[in-house]
Write a protein that holds these residues in place. Sequence first.
Motif, PDB file in Angstrom:
ATOM      1  N   SER A  49      18.771 -25.444 125.165  1.00  0.00           N
ATOM      2  CA  SER A  49      17.467 -26.066 124.907  1.00  0.00           C
ATOM      3  C   SER A  49      16.355 -25.475 125.764  1.00  0.00           C
ATOM      4  N   SER A  50      16.724 -24.795 126.848  1.00  0.00           N
ATOM      5  CA  SER A  50      15.722 -24.189 127.724  1.00  0.00           C
ATOM      6  C   SER A  50      15.419 -22.745 127.345  1.00  0.00           C
ATOM      7  N   VAL A  51      16.115 -22.209 126.338  1.00  0.00           N
ATOM      8  CA  VAL A  51      15.915 -20.823 125.911  1.00  0.00           C
ATOM      9  C   VAL A  51      14.644 -20.719 125.081  1.00  0.00           C
ATOM     10  N   ARG A  52      13.818 -19.738 125.388  1.00  0.00           N
ATOM     11  CA  ARG A  52      12.551 -19.557 124.677  1.00  0.00           C
ATOM     12  C   ARG A  52      12.463 -18.209 123.962  1.00  0.00           C
ATOM     13  N   GLY A  53      13.542 -17.427 124.003  1.00  0.00           N
ATOM     14  CA  GLY A  53      13.531 -16.144 123.316  1.00  0.00           C
ATOM     15  C   GLY A  53      14.910 -15.510 123.386  1.00  0.00           C
ATOM     16  N   GLN A  54      15.228 -14.675 122.418  1.00  0.00           N
ATOM     17  CA  GLN A  54      16.512 -14.003 122.389  1.00  0.00           C
ATOM     18  C   GLN A  54      16.360 -12.647 121.703  1.00  0.00           C
ATOM     19  N   ASN A  61      26.194 -10.154 112.518  1.00  0.00           N
ATOM     20  CA  ASN A  61      26.697 -11.302 113.274  1.00  0.00           C
ATOM     21  C   ASN A  61      25.699 -11.774 114.323  1.00  0.00           C
ATOM     22  N   MET A  62      24.703 -10.924 114.632  1.00  0.00           N
ATOM     23  CA  MET A  62      23.704 -11.288 115.628  1.00  0.00           C
ATOM     24  C   MET A  62      22.435 -11.873 114.990  1.00  0.00           C
ATOM     25  N   ARG A  63      21.928 -11.224 113.949  1.00  0.00           N
ATOM     26  CA  ARG A  63      20.648 -11.661 113.398  1.00  0.00           C
ATOM     27  C   ARG A  63      20.743 -12.258 111.995  1.00  0.00           C
ATOM     28  N   GLY A  64      21.970 -12.522 111.521  1.00  0.00           N
ATOM     29  CA  GLY A  64      22.139 -13.097 110.185  1.00  0.00           C
ATOM     30  C   GLY A  64      21.357 -14.389 110.031  1.00  0.00           C
ATOM     31  N   LYS A  70      21.595 -15.626 116.402  1.00  0.00           N
ATOM     32  CA  LYS A  70      20.211 -16.069 116.636  1.00  0.00           C
ATOM     33  C   LYS A  70      19.893 -17.338 115.843  1.00  0.00           C
ATOM     34  N   THR A  71      20.482 -17.467 114.640  1.00  0.00           N
ATOM     35  CA  THR A  71      20.248 -18.657 113.815  1.00  0.00           C
ATOM     36  C   THR A  71      20.913 -19.881 114.422  1.00  0.00           C
TER      37      THR A  71
END
Length: 232
Positions: A49-54, A61-64, A70-71
């Motif tokens: 919940s504290s993540v603001r970017g990735q 498997n990463m950006r699907g 990321k989803t």
Amino acid sequence: MALYLRYVDYKTGEVKERFLGIVHVGDTTSLTLKAAIEKLLGANSLTLSSVRGQGYDGASNMRGSINGLKTLIMKESPSAYYVHCFAHLLQLTLVAVAKKNVDCSVLFDSLATLLNVIASSCKRKDILQEIQAENILKASQKGELVSGSGLNQEKGLSRPALVDVTTKNLKKIREDGWIAHMENVTSFCQKYEISVPIMSDMYVVPGRYKRGKKQVDNLHHFRIDVFLSLID
């Protein structure tokens, strides 16, 4: 996967970065990666919940958009916006340019085949990592490798090289790197009993000789046609 924490120091307003650690997984499915990241964040008193970017590479498997990493993360933290890793984009660009050099293209094709064989099996990857760890330990004990922060350590990854850093490094290698490069090549060949070409001999083109092709010595081919050509 290496995990970095980038944050703003509210006292100085400066953007800082801290290396959190390496995420080790038995497979690279998005659910496995997410669980490993949550565990590492928890060890550093952080939550998704504290993540603001990735930012990752462009693998499915990463950006699907349905089950990509990321989803899954954005479902828990909608503000964790995703961007394609700039260092990875730079790497793809450098590889594409390097492949325009025939000798390097052959090398990359061989490496791609090797990586496909290894990456298709988690067991093979684990075996390779164990062997590499043993080789590094032996080399360190013999004094062949320098150990220290960020040197020959699986958890000591350097920060990604961006365009300005890469440009400066390439310029330095172009101007001063040939002798050191040849010393490393010669040392490697001697260690594994591979014959080192005599630089004053004429370069022999693999395969059938092409009429009209200018004949040069090994020094010219490896230094001008390969080393400097690739850097340029």
